[in-house]
Design a protein around this motif. Structure first.
Motif, PDB file in Angstrom:
ATOM      1  N   THR A 124     121.120  43.710 -42.160  1.00  7.79           N
ATOM      2  CA  THR A 124     120.529  42.544 -41.515  1.00  7.79           C
ATOM      3  C   THR A 124     120.113  41.518 -42.558  1.00  7.79           C
ATOM      4  N   LEU A 125     119.420  41.986 -43.597  1.00  9.75           N
ATOM      5  CA  LEU A 125     118.979  41.071 -44.638  1.00  9.75           C
ATOM      6  C   LEU A 125     120.168  40.433 -45.348  1.00  9.75           C
ATOM      7  N   ALA A 126     121.250  41.199 -45.510  1.00  2.89           N
ATOM      8  CA  ALA A 126     122.445  40.659 -46.160  1.00  2.89           C
ATOM      9  C   ALA A 126     123.062  39.541 -45.322  1.00  2.89           C
ATOM     10  N   THR A 127     123.102  39.741 -43.992  1.00  2.00           N
ATOM     11  CA  THR A 127     123.675  38.694 -43.133  1.00  2.00           C
ATOM     12  C   THR A 127     122.804  37.447 -43.143  1.00  2.00           C
ATOM     13  N   VAL A 128     121.483  37.621 -43.228  1.00  2.00           N
ATOM     14  CA  VAL A 128     120.590  36.464 -43.322  1.00  2.00           C
ATOM     15  C   VAL A 128     120.870  35.685 -44.602  1.00  2.00           C
ATOM     16  N   LEU A 129     121.081  36.404 -45.703  1.00  2.00           N
ATOM     17  CA  LEU A 129     121.374  35.740 -46.972  1.00  2.00           C
ATOM     18  C   LEU A 129     122.705  34.996 -46.909  1.00  2.00           C
ATOM     19  N   ILE A 130     123.689  35.572 -46.216  1.00  2.00           N
ATOM     20  CA  ILE A 130     124.976  34.882 -46.047  1.00  2.00           C
ATOM     21  C   ILE A 130     124.760  33.594 -45.255  1.00  2.00           C
ATOM     22  N   GLY A 131     123.944  33.692 -44.191  1.00  2.00           N
ATOM     23  CA  GLY A 131     123.651  32.509 -43.407  1.00  2.00           C
ATOM     24  C   GLY A 131     122.952  31.436 -44.226  1.00  2.00           C
ATOM     25  N   LEU A 132     122.011  31.851 -45.074  1.00  2.30           N
ATOM     26  CA  LEU A 132     121.312  30.897 -45.932  1.00  2.30           C
ATOM     27  C   LEU A 132     122.263  30.257 -46.940  1.00  2.30           C
ATOM     28  N   LEU A 133     123.242  31.022 -47.397  1.00  5.24           N
ATOM     29  CA  LEU A 133     124.264  30.452 -48.274  1.00  5.24           C
ATOM     30  C   LEU A 133     125.023  29.345 -47.543  1.00  5.24           C
ATOM     31  N   GLY A 134     125.319  29.586 -46.270  1.00  7.56           N
ATOM     32  CA  GLY A 134     125.967  28.557 -45.470  1.00  7.56           C
ATOM     33  C   GLY A 134     125.117  27.302 -45.358  1.00  7.56           C
ATOM     34  N   VAL A 135     123.801  27.490 -45.238  1.00 11.32           N
ATOM     35  CA  VAL A 135     122.887  26.340 -45.183  1.00 11.32           C
ATOM     36  C   VAL A 135     122.959  25.542 -46.484  1.00 11.32           C
ATOM     37  N   VAL A 136     122.937  26.241 -47.615  1.00  5.65           N
ATOM     38  CA  VAL A 136     122.988  25.558 -48.912  1.00  5.65           C
ATOM     39  C   VAL A 136     124.279  24.766 -49.050  1.00  5.65           C
ATOM     40  N   VAL A 137     125.390  25.349 -48.610  1.00  9.56           N
ATOM     41  CA  VAL A 137     126.675  24.650 -48.680  1.00  9.56           C
ATOM     42  C   VAL A 137     126.634  23.383 -47.827  1.00  9.56           C
ATOM     43  N   MET A 138     126.001  23.477 -46.656  1.00 12.18           N
ATOM     44  CA  MET A 138     125.970  22.330 -45.749  1.00 12.18           C
ATOM     45  C   MET A 138     125.073  21.201 -46.245  1.00 12.18           C
ATOM     46  N   VAL A 139     123.853  21.540 -46.652  1.00 13.73           N
ATOM     47  CA  VAL A 139     122.898  20.484 -47.009  1.00 13.73           C
ATOM     48  C   VAL A 139     123.110  19.964 -48.431  1.00 13.73           C
ATOM     49  N   ARG A 140     123.785  20.740 -49.289  1.00 19.05           N
ATOM     50  CA  ARG A 140     124.153  20.312 -50.640  1.00 19.05           C
ATOM     51  C   ARG A 140     122.968  19.730 -51.407  1.00 19.05           C
ATOM     52  N   PRO A 141     121.918  20.509 -51.632  1.00 18.92           N
ATOM     53  CA  PRO A 141     120.774  19.989 -52.387  1.00 18.92           C
ATOM     54  C   PRO A 141     121.177  19.605 -53.808  1.00 18.92           C
ATOM     55  N   GLY A 142     120.689  18.460 -54.261  1.00 15.39           N
ATOM     56  CA  GLY A 142     121.009  18.000 -55.605  1.00 15.39           C
ATOM     57  C   GLY A 142     122.281  17.185 -55.677  1.00 15.39           C
ATOM     58  N   ALA A 143     123.000  17.069 -54.550  1.00 15.52           N
ATOM     59  CA  ALA A 143     124.249  16.308 -54.558  1.00 15.52           C
ATOM     60  C   ALA A 143     124.024  14.835 -54.268  1.00 15.52           C
ATOM     61  N   GLY A 144     122.784  14.448 -54.060  1.00 10.96           N
ATOM     62  CA  GLY A 144     122.497  13.052 -53.754  1.00 10.96           C
ATOM     63  C   GLY A 144     122.767  12.690 -52.317  1.00 10.96           C
ATOM     64  N   LEU A 145     123.156  13.664 -51.500  1.00 13.61           N
ATOM     65  CA  LEU A 145     123.489  13.405 -50.101  1.00 13.61           C
ATOM     66  C   LEU A 145     122.553  14.142 -49.155  1.00 13.61           C
ATOM     67  N   PHE A 146     121.536  14.824 -49.701  1.00 17.15           N
ATOM     68  CA  PHE A 146     120.634  15.613 -48.870  1.00 17.15           C
ATOM     69  C   PHE A 146     119.764  14.714 -48.006  1.00 17.15           C
ATOM     70  N   ASP A 147     119.652  15.058 -46.731  1.00 21.38           N
ATOM     71  CA  ASP A 147     118.758  14.364 -45.809  1.00 21.38           C
ATOM     72  C   ASP A 147     117.707  15.366 -45.362  1.00 21.38           C
ATOM     73  N   TRP A 148     116.418  15.019 -45.557  1.00 23.80           N
ATOM     74  CA  TRP A 148     115.365  15.984 -45.235  1.00 23.80           C
ATOM     75  C   TRP A 148     115.343  16.332 -43.754  1.00 23.80           C
ATOM     76  N   ALA A 149     116.052  15.565 -42.888  1.00 24.54           N
ATOM     77  CA  ALA A 149     116.123  15.912 -41.472  1.00 24.54           C
ATOM     78  C   ALA A 149     116.776  17.275 -41.263  1.00 24.54           C
ATOM     79  N   ALA A 150     117.556  17.720 -42.258  1.00 33.24           N
ATOM     80  CA  ALA A 150     118.146  19.059 -42.166  1.00 33.24           C
ATOM     81  C   ALA A 150     117.056  20.118 -42.090  1.00 33.24           C
ATOM     82  N   LEU A 151     115.925  19.870 -42.757  1.00 36.41           N
ATOM     83  CA  LEU A 151     114.812  20.816 -42.711  1.00 36.41           C
ATOM     84  C   LEU A 151     114.197  20.859 -41.316  1.00 36.41           C
ATOM     85  N   LEU A 152     114.284  19.756 -40.577  1.00 41.61           N
ATOM     86  CA  LEU A 152     113.793  19.745 -39.193  1.00 41.61           C
ATOM     87  C   LEU A 152     114.608  20.697 -38.335  1.00 41.61           C
TER      88      LEU A 152
END
Length: 315
Positions: A124-152
């Motif tokens: 279960t914890l492993a699948t959560v980490l995979i999901g969080l990896l997907g979040v990082v790929v989507m929001v791309r922190p540090g790429a200059g394109l991050f919108d804090w609305a993603a945190l909403l």
């Protein structure tokens, strides 16, 4: 039995499709009206429908529950969750907002251990980490394109997940229709309180689209826009009936995976109504989130009550 399973799956898939229609409706009015006005209108329209549903299901006296406090707390957690989700929709492409929101099933599974005392496996914890990896790929922190609305959208998913765990605790005595009635009431009261607070403070404008959607003052809607807001009430009611029917006809841990069909519709509505084309990182991130959820729901967690809860219900 097989026929009931098929009908359950079809009902759930149709319910997910119906619920997804709220997203383009809300986004369509997000540039001219406040989210509180949209939610209040939606709730007023849904109120008589929910009263009829409660009456047909368990009778109106069930509304006066001895667990009024827990029902109310859960309802306002849901109000906060969906307010955050709608605010995210105002600033993000629909595909992004919805894909991030589908972290909710993984949050449910991760929180089931500390909140419900259920054993949470390393899978279960492993699948959560995979999901969080997907979040990082989507929001791309540090790429200059991050919108804090993603945190909403992510915060909305976390709160929704917790509210579903609360539903498990009170579901032994409270029906889904009563919980939906309380939730609708929280939408109406919460929207009025938030709008009144900003009005009293004289806050009527903000720069970011999400904040502007929150603080904008109420105005009299055009007929077309009023119908869009009101349609959300009918959509929510119809979606709730279909989802309830789906889970009534078939075991939750067998049909919950079909909740992920919702991620197919939002990119379509975004493309058709707002000319939004999903980025490659959105597609990859969404695939990781969906894959993690499907892996968890179809693994040995089928026997866990948390897996049965891991279904999103964007009412």
């Amino acid at each position: 039995m097989q026929n009931r399973m098929v009908r359950g799956i079809l009902s759930l898939c149709l319910g997910v499709l119906v619920f997804s229609l709220q997203d383009p409706l809300v986004k369509a009015v997000s540039s001219g009206y406040p989210v509180t006005e949209v939610m209040a209108t939606r709730s007023i329209v849904a109120l008589p429908i929910l009263i009829l549903l409660v009456h047909a299901d368990v009778g109106l006296p069930a509304i006066l529950s001895r667990r009024f406090g827990l029902l109310t707390i859960r309802a306002f957690i849901q109000f906060t969750s969906y307010t955050m989700y709608y605010l995210a929709i105002a600033a993000l492409p629909l595909a992004d907002a919805v894909a991030l929101y589908f972290m909710a099933p993984l949050f449910i599974m991760a929180l089931a251990g500390p909140y419900l005392g259920e054993r949470v496996s390393w899978r279960t914890l492993a699948t959560v980490l995979i999901g969080l990896l997907g979040v990082v790929v989507m929001v791309r922190p540090g790429a200059g394109l991050f919108d804090w609305a993603a945190l909403l959208s992510l915060g909305s998913a976390a709160l929704y997940g917790f509210s579903q765990l609360m539903a498990r605790k009170i579901g032994d005595t409270e029906s889904s229709t009563v919980m939906a009635f309380y939730q609708n009431g929280a939408y109406l009261i919460g929207a009025a309180m938030v709008a009144g607070s900003f009005h009293s403070a004289g806050i009527t404008h903000a720069v970011h689209p999400s904040l502007e959607f929150l603080v904008r003052p109420w105005i009299w809607p055009t007929l077309a826009d009023f119908l869009k807001m009101a349609a959300c009430g009918f959509v929510a009611s119809a979606g709730m009936i279909l989802l309830s029917q789906g889970y009534r006809l078939a075991p939750a841990n067998r049909v919950a995976t079909f909740e992920y069909t919702g991620i197919l519709w939002s990119p379509l509505w975004g493309f058709l109504f707002f000319a939004e084309v999903p980025r490659s990182t959105t597609v990859i991130g969404a695939a990781l989130i969906i894959g993690a959820g499907l892996l968890a729901l179809n693994s040995g967690l089928r026997k866990s009550p948390a897996a049965a809860l891991a279904a999103t219900d964007p009412a």
